[in-house]
Motif scaffolding. Sequence first.
Motif, short mmCIF file in Angstrom:
data_model
loop_
_atom_site.label_atom_id
_atom_site.label_comp_id
_atom_site.label_asym_id
_atom_site.label_seq_id
_atom_site.Cartn_x
_atom_site.Cartn_y
_atom_site.Cartn_z
N MET A 1 36.17 34.77 0.47
CA MET A 1 36.08 34.08 1.76
C MET A 1 35.25 32.80 1.66
O MET A 1 35.15 32.05 2.61
CB MET A 1 35.46 35.02 2.81
CG MET A 1 36.28 36.26 3.07
SD MET A 1 35.38 37.49 4.06
CE MET A 1 35.38 36.70 5.66
N GLY A 2 34.61 32.57 0.51
CA GLY A 2 33.78 31.39 0.33
C GLY A 2 32.33 31.60 0.73
O GLY A 2 31.58 30.64 0.88
N ALA A 3 31.91 32.84 0.87
CA ALA A 3 30.53 33.15 1.25
C ALA A 3 29.67 33.33 0.01
O ALA A 3 30.17 33.58 -1.08
CB ALA A 3 30.51 34.42 2.09
N ASN A 4 28.36 33.20 0.20
CA ASN A 4 27.44 33.49 -0.89
C ASN A 4 26.42 34.56 -0.50
O ASN A 4 25.46 34.82 -1.22
CB ASN A 4 26.74 32.22 -1.40
CG ASN A 4 25.90 31.55 -0.34
OD1 ASN A 4 25.81 31.99 0.80
ND2 ASN A 4 25.27 30.45 -0.72
N ALA A 5 26.63 35.18 0.67
CA ALA A 5 25.76 36.28 1.12
C ALA A 5 26.50 37.14 2.14
O ALA A 5 27.49 36.70 2.75
CB ALA A 5 24.48 35.72 1.74
N VAL A 6 26.01 38.36 2.30
CA VAL A 6 26.51 39.26 3.34
C VAL A 6 25.30 39.79 4.09
O VAL A 6 24.36 40.31 3.49
CB VAL A 6 27.32 40.44 2.75
CG1 VAL A 6 27.72 41.42 3.84
CG2 VAL A 6 28.55 39.92 2.01
#
Length: 160
Positions: A128-133
């Motif tokens: 999704m292009g994220a670097n954290a959750v």
Amino acid sequence: VRAAVSYLRDSLSLLTSLLMATMATIRSKPLVSALRSSFRQTQPRYFCDGGKARPEIKLSTSDQVPGYTIKEYKGLAIGSTVRTKDMTKDFTSAVRAVFGGELPHYTELMADTREEALQRLEDHAAEMGANAVVSLRLTSSNIAASASEVMAYGTAVVIE
């Protein structure tokens, strides 16, 4: 003894169902595609198909990552898996349950299952292009007598 026999019968029924479903899936896909999809599921953490290391996905059970600012929300990221142990380990655990104590085979099963669910969550967030959750949660449920599902979910975000 009756409980162990009943448990083994349920396990064998589940194993037969899973085997039939797997064979149907393999028949419906080209063999190379089926092998590639099974290879992807066993790769070590933080690596993708190209063999290049991807950025580490930071995980947080709170609604923020300490020391970082959320710049963009990407949406819900999910990772889940269903696992079962082989019949011999199920049988030895059933016998051990009669006498009480920890069931190490099931402890290992759940630890492996959680790890795989978290890996799939991280993979989904990276896609999704994220670097954290953030707001990470884990849930578990029994699917059948000897199969457990673990789902990891949270909000995928971009942090700086």
